[in-house]
Design an enzyme around this catalytic site. Structure first.
Site, mmCIF file in Angstrom:
data_model
loop_
_atom_site.group_PDB
_atom_site.id
_atom_site.type_symbol
_atom_site.label_atom_id
_atom_site.label_comp_id
_atom_site.label_asym_id
_atom_site.label_seq_id
_atom_site.Cartn_x
_atom_site.Cartn_y
_atom_site.Cartn_z
ATOM 1 C CG ASN A 179 5.164 1.929 -13.549
ATOM 2 O OD1 ASN A 179 5.133 2.582 -14.580
ATOM 3 N ND2 ASN A 179 4.335 0.898 -13.334
ATOM 4 C CG ASP A 206 -1.769 1.230 1.370
ATOM 5 O OD1 ASP A 206 -1.690 2.127 0.499
ATOM 6 O OD2 ASP A 206 -2.539 1.310 2.345
ATOM 7 C CE1 TYR A 255 -1.694 10.468 -14.958
ATOM 8 C CE2 TYR A 255 -1.388 11.771 -16.957
ATOM 9 C CZ TYR A 255 -1.045 10.693 -16.170
ATOM 10 O OH TYR A 255 -0.055 9.833 -16.576
ATOM 11 C CB SER A 302 6.631 12.276 -15.221
ATOM 12 O OG SER A 302 5.777 13.381 -15.426
ATOM 13 C CE LYS A 342 1.870 10.387 -13.719
ATOM 14 N NZ LYS A 342 2.635 9.357 -12.977
#
Length: 286
Positions: A85, A58, A151, A136, A155
């Site tokens: 990732n 987690d 989103y 990213s 990033k």
């Protein structure tokens, strides 16, 4: 013959993470891989290779992360390359996404990455070597994607913190690399990896069109090959002078060039305003 470096890859049960784990094992590396569901990870990698350590983690629980790192070092004796990732996509305009939806995306994409970094750094510092890859997106370099503001913000945050991380850890002999992929043919745009707003606003027609294009036209037709992306990461990890910024895919490359050119043009156009903001020195009195 086994390669000597030990890798830790998060979000490894699908997409780029899965392709990377499989390629690493093929090349003889030892790999600790994490997923929210250990059995799903085991089934996806589908190997009995003793160099593979599947871990259920987690990313928002630092105790869970520490346990995984301890297991990795206890089994393999070291940790050399860390690939952050794990993450997921989120569509929706800034107005229609709720605070909960936005914070959840940040929790996984940004704070999950920070939690891993915080826990691996003591080991990398102690051995005075290592390499951290933070995955990213080209959406972390250019935010010109209507409906992907949150989103992209996650990033952009990953890119900013990685630039600072690189400066902070350089003296320890540790490298950091931002990986900004374009569109790769993975499950990223599929259910489970891509979330949509719970309460869409009808007025955002352009956002709905972009969302639909990603779900139905782009998904499954991406030009990027995740296996080739995995090989690229391994190549960079073996370099003596790895890049801070790594763009993957010709689409990502062109979008980055377009952004750089646009910024340079605006800077030159507005240079007079930009440099006009200093205090004006008054001549000294006689």
């Amino acid at each position: 013959m086994a390669n000597s470096k030990v890798w830790l890859v998060t979000g490894a049960s699908k997409g780029l993470g899965l392709a990377l784990v499989q390629e690493l094992l093929t090349q003889g590396y030892a790999v600790a891989a994490t997923s929210r569901n250990k059995q799903e990870l085991i089934d996806a990698v589908n190997t009995t290779d003793h160099h593979f350590l599947p871990l259920q983690v987690d990313l928002n629980n630092e105790g869970s992360i520490q346990k995984a790192i301890d297991e990795t070092i206890n089994l393999f004796g070291q940790l050399d390359v860390v690939v952050n990732n794990a993450g997921y996509g989120l569509a929706g305009s800034l107005e229609e996404l709720s605070d909960t939806e936005a914070r959840k995306n940040f929790d996984v994409n940004v704070f999950g990455t920070l939690n891993i970094i915080r826990r691996v750094m003591p080991y990398l510092r102690a051995q005075q070597s290592g390499h951290i890859f933070n995955i990213s997106s080209i959406g972390g370099f250019t935010g010109n994607f209507p409906g992907f503001g949150i989103y992209c913000a996650t990033k952009f945050a990953v890119e900013g913190l990685t630039e600072s991380l690189s400066a902070e850890i350089r003296s320890f002999g540790i490298h950091a690399t931002i990986v900004s992929p374009g569109y790769f043919r993975t499950q990223f745009l599929s259910q489970g990896s891509f979330a949509v707003p719970s309460n869409p606003i009808e007025a955002y027609k352009v956002v709905r069109e972009v969302q639909a294009a990603h779900q139905h036209q782009i998904n499954g037709n991406q030009m990027g090959d995740p296996v080739k992306a995995a090989k690229a990461l391994i190549e960079v990890a073996t370099s003596k002078n790895p890049p801070l910024h790594l763009f993957l895919g010709s689409d990502a490359f062109q979008l980055a060039v377009d952004k750089i050119n646009a910024v340079q043009t605006e800077m030159e156009t507005w240079k007079a305003v930009t440099v006009s903001t200093a205090f004006t020195e008054q001549p000294a009195e006689a």
